[in-house]
Design a protein around this motif. Structure first.
Motif, short mmCIF file in Angstrom:
data_model
loop_
_atom_site.label_atom_id
_atom_site.label_comp_id
_atom_site.label_asym_id
_atom_site.label_seq_id
_atom_site.Cartn_x
_atom_site.Cartn_y
_atom_site.Cartn_z
N UNK A 17 0.82 -1.21 0.00
CA UNK A 17 0.00 0.00 0.00
C UNK A 17 0.85 1.26 0.00
N UNK A 18 2.05 1.20 0.53
CA UNK A 18 2.90 2.39 0.60
C UNK A 18 3.35 2.91 -0.77
N UNK A 19 3.79 2.05 -1.68
CA UNK A 19 4.12 2.57 -3.02
C UNK A 19 2.89 3.13 -3.74
N UNK A 20 1.74 2.50 -3.56
CA UNK A 20 0.53 3.00 -4.20
C UNK A 20 0.12 4.34 -3.60
N UNK A 21 0.27 4.47 -2.30
CA UNK A 21 -0.07 5.73 -1.64
C UNK A 21 0.86 6.85 -2.10
N UNK A 22 2.14 6.56 -2.20
CA UNK A 22 3.09 7.59 -2.65
C UNK A 22 2.84 7.96 -4.11
N UNK A 23 2.48 7.01 -4.96
CA UNK A 23 2.14 7.31 -6.35
C UNK A 23 0.89 8.17 -6.42
N UNK A 24 -0.09 7.88 -5.58
CA UNK A 24 -1.32 8.66 -5.55
C UNK A 24 -1.05 10.10 -5.10
N UNK A 25 -0.24 10.28 -4.07
CA UNK A 25 0.11 11.62 -3.60
C UNK A 25 0.87 12.38 -4.69
N UNK A 26 1.81 11.72 -5.33
CA UNK A 26 2.59 12.32 -6.43
C UNK A 26 1.66 12.75 -7.56
N UNK A 27 0.74 11.88 -7.96
CA UNK A 27 -0.18 12.17 -9.06
C UNK A 27 -1.12 13.32 -8.71
N UNK A 28 -1.67 13.31 -7.50
CA UNK A 28 -2.59 14.38 -7.08
C UNK A 28 -1.86 15.72 -7.02
N UNK A 29 -0.63 15.73 -6.52
CA UNK A 29 0.14 16.97 -6.45
C UNK A 29 0.31 17.58 -7.84
N UNK A 30 0.70 16.78 -8.82
CA UNK A 30 0.93 17.31 -10.14
C UNK A 30 -0.36 17.66 -10.88
N UNK A 31 -1.45 16.99 -10.60
CA UNK A 31 -2.73 17.37 -11.18
C UNK A 31 -3.17 18.73 -10.63
N UNK A 32 -3.01 18.92 -9.32
CA UNK A 32 -3.36 20.21 -8.70
C UNK A 32 -2.44 21.31 -9.23
N UNK A 33 -1.16 21.03 -9.35
CA UNK A 33 -0.22 22.01 -9.89
C UNK A 33 -0.56 22.36 -11.34
#
Length: 63
Positions: A17-33
């Motif tokens: 779950x940790x790699x998936x969570x970090x990928x999700x945070x990374x993706x959300x950050x760049x979508x918001x940016x």
């Protein structure tokens, strides 16, 4: 060393779950940016881009 780390990580329940969570945070950050870049006002971007060239700012820093 790598075998030790790999073996240790495989023994932890729910470690996937940790790699998936970090990928999700990374993706959300760049979508918001990306959304902010396209919705930011042109005047604000122009003002911020000219900050390094602003002479009054440079004079205040040197004092």
């Amino acid at each position: 060393m790598l075998k030790f780390v790999k073996g240790y990580m495989e023994s932890i329940d729910g470690i996937a779950t940790y790699p998936m969570l970090s990928l999700l945070i990374f993706f959300i950050f760049f979508v918001v940016l990306f959304a902010w870049v396209f919705t930011a006002s042109k005047e604000y971007i122009k003002e911020v881009s000219e900050l390094p060239l602003d002479q009054t700012n440079q004079q205040n820093i040197e004092l």
